[in-house]
Design a protein around this motif. Structure first.
Motif, PDB file in Angstrom:
ATOM      1  N   MET A   1       0.753  -1.278  -0.113  1.00  0.00           N
ATOM      2  CA  MET A   1      -0.050  -0.028  -0.096  1.00  0.00           C
ATOM      3  C   MET A   1       0.717   1.170   0.043  1.00  0.00           C
ATOM      4  O   MET A   1       0.470   2.264  -0.577  1.00  0.00           O
ATOM      5  CB  MET A   1      -0.863  -0.105   1.038  1.00  0.00           C
ATOM      6  N   THR A   2       2.018   1.248   0.813  1.00  0.00           N
ATOM      7  CA  THR A   2       3.057   2.237   0.770  1.00  0.00           C
ATOM      8  C   THR A   2       3.177   2.448  -0.611  1.00  0.00           C
ATOM      9  O   THR A   2       3.224   3.804  -1.302  1.00  0.00           O
ATOM     10  CB  THR A   2       4.230   2.055   1.613  1.00  0.00           C
TER      11      THR A   2
ATOM     12  N   LEU B   1       0.081   3.650  -2.947  1.00  0.00           N
ATOM     13  CA  LEU B   1      -0.179   5.102  -2.556  1.00  0.00           C
ATOM     14  C   LEU B   1       0.732   6.262  -3.238  1.00  0.00           C
ATOM     15  O   LEU B   1       0.411   7.384  -3.243  1.00  0.00           O
ATOM     16  CB  LEU B   1      -0.701   5.182  -1.253  1.00  0.00           C
ATOM     17  N   SER B   2       1.810   5.725  -2.790  1.00  0.00           N
ATOM     18  CA  SER B   2       3.083   6.703  -3.077  1.00  0.00           C
ATOM     19  C   SER B   2       3.130   7.005  -4.660  1.00  0.00           C
ATOM     20  O   SER B   2       3.279   7.981  -5.046  1.00  0.00           O
ATOM     21  CB  SER B   2       4.391   6.326  -2.605  1.00  0.00           C
TER      22      SER B   2
ATOM     23  N   SER C   1       0.724   6.821  -6.624  1.00  0.00           N
ATOM     24  CA  SER C   1      -0.596   7.639  -7.196  1.00  0.00           C
ATOM     25  C   SER C   1      -0.856   8.932  -6.292  1.00  0.00           C
ATOM     26  O   SER C   1      -2.271   9.283  -6.064  1.00  0.00           O
ATOM     27  CB  SER C   1      -1.734   6.801  -7.030  1.00  0.00           C
ATOM     28  N   ASP C   2      -0.051   9.451  -5.566  1.00  0.00           N
ATOM     29  CA  ASP C   2      -0.221  10.644  -4.472  1.00  0.00           C
ATOM     30  C   ASP C   2      -0.873  11.646  -4.923  1.00  0.00           C
ATOM     31  O   ASP C   2      -1.918  12.183  -4.592  1.00  0.00           O
ATOM     32  CB  ASP C   2       1.187  10.633  -3.716  1.00  0.00           C
TER      33      ASP C   2
ATOM     34  N   LEU D   1      -4.678  10.870  -6.163  1.00  0.00           N
ATOM     35  CA  LEU D   1      -5.376  10.921  -5.127  1.00  0.00           C
ATOM     36  C   LEU D   1      -5.867  12.223  -4.566  1.00  0.00           C
ATOM     37  O   LEU D   1      -6.763  12.482  -4.216  1.00  0.00           O
ATOM     38  CB  LEU D   1      -4.870  10.149  -3.789  1.00  0.00           C
TER      39      LEU D   1
ATOM     40  N   LEU E   1       1.374  13.181   2.246  1.00  0.00           N
ATOM     41  CA  LEU E   1       0.894  11.677   2.150  1.00  0.00           C
ATOM     42  C   LEU E   1       1.855  10.751   1.733  1.00  0.00           C
ATOM     43  O   LEU E   1       2.108   9.848   2.860  1.00  0.00           O
ATOM     44  CB  LEU E   1       0.079  11.440   0.803  1.00  0.00           C
TER      45      LEU E   1
ATOM     46  N   LEU F   1       3.211   7.629   4.942  1.00  0.00           N
ATOM     47  CA  LEU F   1       3.094   6.437   4.412  1.00  0.00           C
ATOM     48  C   LEU F   1       4.448   5.626   4.637  1.00  0.00           C
ATOM     49  O   LEU F   1       4.779   4.541   4.869  1.00  0.00           O
ATOM     50  CB  LEU F   1       3.150   6.253   2.813  1.00  0.00           C
TER      51      LEU F   1
END
Length: 155
Positions: A37-38, A41-42, A44-45, A48, A66, A70
């Motif tokens: 997830m890190t 999400l990193s 696609s920061d 998002l 973010l 993370l």
């Protein structure tokens, strides 16, 4: 927290080999999930952030915030498993200490120190640092409060 009944049952039955296996799986699974997830999400920061606001400056600031948050996601996973283990094993003091540490005591300390040492960036990093410090506390408490899990003797 789905493992909580398994942890409690095996701790109560003193089935330490099985309990160690459950904990090993829980720590490994949640840590790997947190790492995945890190990365996701990193990567696609900025995307998002665009869901919530159009301002390029705010998107850049939010994406940076973010990414910093993370950094400690694996620590959060470890703290959650340890807290759940303490709850399941009837170790209320350990569960209480971890519960008030991450979002309470450690965060207050890191916000205070971080804001004075690094200003805005210190405030942004405070939660990640609090998570890391709480994970260290979790390891120490685990070793101290659950010594029976260190023994390799069979049931």
């Amino acid at each position: 927290f789905g493992a909580q009944p398994l942890i409690g049952y095996n701790y109560g039955a003193r089935n330490m080999p099985r309990l160690r296996g459950i904990l090993r799986f829980s720590y490994l699974f949640l840590s790997l999930f947190a790492l995945v997830m890190t990365v996701v999400l990193s990567l696609s920061d900025r995307l998002l952030m665009r869901f919530f606001i159009e301002d390029a400056t705010i998107i850049t600031l939010g994406a940076g915030m973010l990414r910093v948050q993370l950094l400690s996601l694996v620590c959060v996973a470890d703290v959650m498993v340890t807290t759940c283990t303490f709850q399941s094993a009837g170790k209320a003091v350990g569960a209480f200490v971890l519960s008030i540490s991450r979002q309470g005591v450690m965060l207050a300390i890191t916000l205070f120190v971080g804001s004075r040492l690094a200003g805005y960036q210190g405030v942004i990093a405070a939660q990640a640092i609090a998570d890391l410090l709480t994970a260290i506390v979790a390891v120490v408490l685990f070793v101290v409060m659950l010594p029976e899990l260190r023994s390799r003797k069979a049931r």
